[in-house]
Design a protein around this motif. Sequence first.
Motif, PDB file in Angstrom:
ATOM      1  N   PHE A 140       0.821  -1.207   0.000  1.00 40.69           N
ATOM      2  CA  PHE A 140       0.000   0.000   0.000  1.00 40.69           C
ATOM      3  C   PHE A 140       0.860   1.265   0.000  1.00 40.69           C
ATOM      4  N   ILE A 141       1.984   1.213   0.700  1.00 41.43           N
ATOM      5  CA  ILE A 141       2.877   2.372   0.742  1.00 41.43           C
ATOM      6  C   ILE A 141       3.472   2.644  -0.639  1.00 41.43           C
ATOM      7  N   LEU A 142       3.969   1.603  -1.286  1.00 43.34           N
ATOM      8  CA  LEU A 142       4.561   1.767  -2.616  1.00 43.34           C
ATOM      9  C   LEU A 142       3.513   2.241  -3.627  1.00 43.34           C
ATOM     10  N   MET A 155       1.924  -5.425  -4.732  1.00 42.70           N
ATOM     11  CA  MET A 155       1.875  -6.538  -3.786  1.00 42.70           C
ATOM     12  C   MET A 155       3.144  -7.377  -3.886  1.00 42.70           C
ATOM     13  N   LEU A 156       3.546  -7.666  -5.105  1.00 45.77           N
ATOM     14  CA  LEU A 156       4.722  -8.508  -5.325  1.00 45.77           C
ATOM     15  C   LEU A 156       6.011  -7.797  -4.949  1.00 45.77           C
ATOM     16  N   LEU A 157       6.108  -6.516  -5.300  1.00 46.17           N
ATOM     17  CA  LEU A 157       7.307  -5.755  -4.949  1.00 46.17           C
ATOM     18  C   LEU A 157       7.405  -5.563  -3.441  1.00 46.17           C
ATOM     19  N   GLY A 158       6.274  -5.314  -2.791  1.00 48.49           N
ATOM     20  CA  GLY A 158       6.273  -5.183  -1.336  1.00 48.49           C
ATOM     21  C   GLY A 158       6.712  -6.470  -0.662  1.00 48.49           C
ATOM     22  N   ALA A 159       6.208  -7.600  -1.175  1.00 42.09           N
ATOM     23  CA  ALA A 159       6.592  -8.894  -0.613  1.00 42.09           C
ATOM     24  C   ALA A 159       8.075  -9.169  -0.838  1.00 42.09           C
ATOM     25  N   PHE A 160       8.555  -8.894  -2.044  1.00 44.25           N
ATOM     26  CA  PHE A 160       9.962  -9.118  -2.377  1.00 44.25           C
ATOM     27  C   PHE A 160      10.866  -8.286  -1.471  1.00 44.25           C
ATOM     28  N   THR A 161      10.493  -7.030  -1.247  1.00 43.59           N
ATOM     29  CA  THR A 161      11.277  -6.162  -0.366  1.00 43.59           C
ATOM     30  C   THR A 161      11.279  -6.660   1.057  1.00 43.59           C
ATOM     31  N   ALA A 162      10.111  -7.086   1.551  1.00 48.24           N
ATOM     32  CA  ALA A 162      10.013  -7.590   2.915  1.00 48.24           C
ATOM     33  C   ALA A 162      10.844  -8.835   3.112  1.00 48.24           C
ATOM     34  N   VAL A 163      10.841  -9.701   2.098  1.00 46.98           N
ATOM     35  CA  VAL A 163      11.643 -10.929   2.174  1.00 46.98           C
ATOM     36  C   VAL A 163      13.125 -10.587   2.273  1.00 46.98           C
ATOM     37  N   LEU A 164      13.572  -9.644   1.459  1.00 43.76           N
ATOM     38  CA  LEU A 164      14.998  -9.269   1.484  1.00 43.76           C
ATOM     39  C   LEU A 164      15.393  -8.620   2.803  1.00 43.76           C
TER      40      LEU A 164
END
Length: 202
Positions: free
Chosen positions: A163-165, A191-200
């Motif tokens: 949501f932020i992105l 959603m995918l970019l947020g998840a990818f960032t959180a994982v990293l």
Amino acid sequence: MTLLWAVGGAVGGLASGFALRDLVNRFTRTGIALPLVSAAVLAVLAIKFAGSVEVLAFACLGAVGVALAFIDTAVRRLPDVLTLPAYPAVLILLTVAALTGGTIGALGRAVLGGLLLAFLYRVLEFLNPAGMGYGDVKLSGVIGMALAWLGWPVLLLGAALAFILSAVVSLVLLLLRRVTLKSTLPFGPFMLLGAFTAVLLS
């Protein structure tokens, strides 16, 4: 050793990109760049999870996620032919990781996290169907599984970052007059970019 994992991830990404390119091209001709982007994403994920069995689950979601991001960006669709098979694939691979790594608790958390995030998105889609599609709801469950496997804080961070992105990009495009206040952007890529960032960051 890290270099070997990166190379392995890149090769896997190229292979998955070429395998999915024809499918992506049914929706958008931008799929020509898919193998290179998939190679980069899976190389990063391979480095992140180097030496662990769970790398397979995240690589699977990464490969599907890149394809979905290409399609949603171009035609605002998250086709079931990609989203739905990701559920059993990721769940099976996480189960293998749980059985081989002694992390049964993480598997239970992953399933619960997937259900919770899907429920949240279903509520949001019900309240504002113009701003969120049912494809986003279906994608949220498998993303939730992957993030919750890493912990509740990772799930919360990944969900919030989407949501932020989206808000930041929308604001920038609004300032550049590329969109209007009535415009909506495809939410799947965020959603995918947020998840990818959180994982990293986990």
